[in-house]
Scaffold this motif. Structure first.
Motif, PDB file in Angstrom:
ATOM      1  N   PRO A 140      10.412  -3.979   7.849  1.00 22.28           N
ATOM      2  CA  PRO A 140       9.501  -3.381   7.039  1.00 22.28           C
ATOM      3  C   PRO A 140       8.357  -1.701   8.814  1.00 22.28           C
ATOM      4  O   PRO A 140       9.427  -1.302   9.464  1.00 22.28           O
ATOM      5  CB  PRO A 140       7.955  -4.765   7.874  1.00 22.28           C
ATOM      6  N   ALA A 141       8.131  -1.478   7.694  1.00 22.00           N
ATOM      7  CA  ALA A 141       7.393  -0.151   8.427  1.00 22.00           C
ATOM      8  C   ALA A 141       5.690   0.530   8.495  1.00 22.00           C
ATOM      9  O   ALA A 141       5.495  -0.749   7.406  1.00 22.00           O
ATOM     10  CB  ALA A 141       8.395   1.667   8.108  1.00 22.00           C
TER      11      ALA A 141
ATOM     12  N   ASP B  86      -5.503   1.515  10.318  1.00 22.35           N
ATOM     13  CA  ASP B  86      -4.581   2.680  10.427  1.00 22.35           C
ATOM     14  C   ASP B  86      -2.982   2.198   9.266  1.00 22.35           C
ATOM     15  O   ASP B  86      -2.298   3.384   9.593  1.00 22.35           O
ATOM     16  CB  ASP B  86      -3.806   3.128  11.512  1.00 22.35           C
ATOM     17  N   GLU B  87      -2.938   0.861   9.053  1.00 23.96           N
ATOM     18  CA  GLU B  87      -2.127   0.770   8.350  1.00 23.96           C
ATOM     19  C   GLU B  87      -1.409   1.346   7.498  1.00 23.96           C
ATOM     20  O   GLU B  87      -0.247   1.464   6.672  1.00 23.96           O
ATOM     21  CB  GLU B  87      -1.780  -0.905   7.579  1.00 23.96           C
ATOM     22  N   ALA B  88      -2.931   1.626   6.932  1.00 26.12           N
ATOM     23  CA  ALA B  88      -2.062   2.555   5.416  1.00 26.12           C
ATOM     24  C   ALA B  88      -2.395   3.852   5.306  1.00 26.12           C
ATOM     25  O   ALA B  88      -1.017   4.826   4.757  1.00 26.12           O
ATOM     26  CB  ALA B  88      -3.931   1.985   4.497  1.00 26.12           C
TER      27      ALA B  88
ATOM     28  N   LEU C  87       0.661  -1.410  -0.092  1.00 26.95           N
ATOM     29  CA  LEU C  87       0.458   0.061   0.449  1.00 26.95           C
ATOM     30  C   LEU C  87       0.405   0.626  -0.409  1.00 26.95           C
ATOM     31  O   LEU C  87       0.899   2.012  -0.269  1.00 26.95           O
ATOM     32  CB  LEU C  87      -0.833  -0.106   1.133  1.00 26.95           C
ATOM     33  N   GLY C  88       2.183   0.934   0.482  1.00 25.82           N
ATOM     34  CA  GLY C  88       2.835   2.313   0.824  1.00 25.82           C
ATOM     35  C   GLY C  88       3.081   2.854  -0.225  1.00 25.82           C
ATOM     36  O   GLY C  88       3.815   4.317  -0.577  1.00 25.82           O
ATOM     37  N   HIS C  89       3.254   2.694  -1.755  1.00 23.11           N
ATOM     38  CA  HIS C  89       4.170   2.675  -3.079  1.00 23.11           C
ATOM     39  C   HIS C  89       3.110   3.333  -4.234  1.00 23.11           C
ATOM     40  O   HIS C  89       3.631   3.641  -4.828  1.00 23.11           O
ATOM     41  CB  HIS C  89       4.047   1.302  -4.011  1.00 23.11           C
TER      42      HIS C  89
ATOM     43  N   ARG D 276       5.812  -9.475  14.427  1.00 25.60           N
ATOM     44  CA  ARG D 276       3.684  -8.687  14.296  1.00 25.60           C
ATOM     45  C   ARG D 276       3.869  -7.682  13.349  1.00 25.60           C
ATOM     46  O   ARG D 276       5.017  -7.290  12.915  1.00 25.60           O
ATOM     47  CB  ARG D 276       4.966  -7.837  16.063  1.00 25.60           C
ATOM     48  N   HIS D 277       2.891  -7.943  13.022  1.00 25.26           N
ATOM     49  CA  HIS D 277       1.645  -6.800  11.836  1.00 25.26           C
ATOM     50  C   HIS D 277       0.840  -7.034  12.361  1.00 25.26           C
ATOM     51  O   HIS D 277       0.113  -8.170  12.084  1.00 25.26           O
ATOM     52  CB  HIS D 277       1.997  -7.916  10.697  1.00 25.26           C
TER      53      HIS D 277
END
Ligand code: FES
Ligand code: FE2
Length: 358
Positions: free
Chosen positions: A318-319, A356-358, A169-171, A350-351
């Motif tokens: 990962p972030a 709110d990840e997006a 999603l980050g890209h 842990r993920h």
């Protein structure tokens, strides 16, 4: 370390996966035609008999090994080898030689598992020759148009990397210019051979301005994805079927076909009104569908230089805001024989799969 045949400085990052992979559009193989295709470092020969039966076989003639995809021809229901004229019926049995002698009883073509759906021809591939372990998804149904927009891309990357793009999603903001990318009404679900995801985002379109785009993905193994696209403000509802096919190490074919979704007009009782509405939707879709399709193709071109030069980091960092990349990698690891060993598969990891990840 093995290196890519295209760039000796680039190592091979991932092995060939197992599963169903698209090797041709159906329209490329008319009755009476023969096609030679490449899947996971091997040739596959496809042919359609004059009566329309589709077959996929290993390429070499069982007589003396000629390649049936090079000069092999269909005669009625048989495939005929160019070397000595031996003919094989649709079951693969040799039914005559080129010199009128008795066909050798044990000379048989080796059949591949094939399936035709969504306007494409799919071939099963497994590193150890195991038979298909899941059924292929059916394609667009009666609720979809019959004329697709389609395209073909050849990319120096891997099916797993291309599919990772969906959950990355980050890209979508920095590379493709979306804003407000968020997980929709259901969180991503990784379930056996498939995963589902629902994302919503805003995007600026030429002439149309900023529109909300709703994307629902369903991924089948590492070879096929169906994504339903809705842009409610302009009435776009379409289904895109994409196939990712490992051709050679580090070289992946992508086939894409888009179908628009017909409106549900059951509530309209008058056949005349229904036909009129249908024709309005058809004309609008004929204009809008290719435009939205070109927008997808543009995104592939934006991804391409990154795919073709990036490395695959087993131990990525990962972030928050990334999207469910590591759960995706754990899911993807099952499609390799032996299963892919990676940091993602080793866990614990842990993920949080929440909005709110997006
Ligand atoms: S190799 Fe095919 S007929 Fe001889
Ligand atoms: Fe992308």
């Amino acid at each position: 370390m093995r290196t890519s045949p295209y760039d000796p400085h680039r190592p091979i990052l991932l092995p060939f996966p197992d599963g169903w992979f698209g090797v041709a559009f159906s329209s490329e193989l008319k009755p009476g035609q023969v096609l030679r295709r490449r899947l996971a470092g091997e040739d596959v020969v496809l042919y359609r008999t004059r009566g329309g039966r589709l077959r996929g076989i290993e390429p070499y003639c069982p007589h003396l090994g000629a390649h049936l995809g090079v000069g092999g021809r269909v005669e009625n229901e048989d495939l005929v080898c160019p070397f000595h004229g031996f003919a094989f019926d649709p079951s693969g049995a040799c039914v005559r030689t080129g010199y009128g002698t008795a066909p050798p009883a044990r000379a048989r073509l080796v059949q591949r598992h094939i399936h035709e759906a969504s306007g494409m021809i799919w071939v099963w591939r497994h590193a150890e020759g195991a038979p298909p372990s899941w059924n292929f998804p059916e394609g667009p149904g009666e609720e979809h148009s019959t004329y697709p927009c389609s395209s073909f891309h050849l990319l120096r990357t891997y099916p797993q990397e291309m599919l990772e793009n969906i959950v990355d999603l980050g890209h979508f903001g920095p590379l493709h210019g979306y804003s407000g990318v968020r997980i929709g009404d259901v969180p991503p679900v990784f379930d056996g051979d498939t995963f589902r995801a629902h994302f919503i985002a805003e995007r600026a379109f030429p002439l149309l301005g900023v529109l909300t785009v709703d994307l629902r993905f369903r991924v089948y193994g590492l070879g096929c994805v169906h994504f339903a696209v809705e842009i409610p403000r302009v009435g776009v509802r379409m289904l895109v079927v994409a196939g990712f096919t490992p051709r050679n190490p580090g070289e992946t074919e992508m086939r894409m076909a888009a179908y628009y979704q017909k409106p549900g007009l059951k509530v309209v009782s008058s056949p005349r009104v229904r036909a009129a509405l249908q024709s309005v939707v058809e004309s609008t879709s004929r204009v809008l569908l290719p435009q939205v399709f070109r927008w997808f193709e543009r995104e592939i071109r934006q991804d391409q230089p990154i795919f073709e030069t990036k490395t695959y980091l087993e131990r990525a960092r990962p972030a928050q805001g990334d999207g469910p990349i590591m759960p995706y990698r754990r899911w993807a690891s099952q499609f390799y024989t032996p299963p892919l060993r990676s940091a993602a598969a080793e866990g614990p990891f842990r993920h949080r799969l929440d909005a709110d990840e997006a």
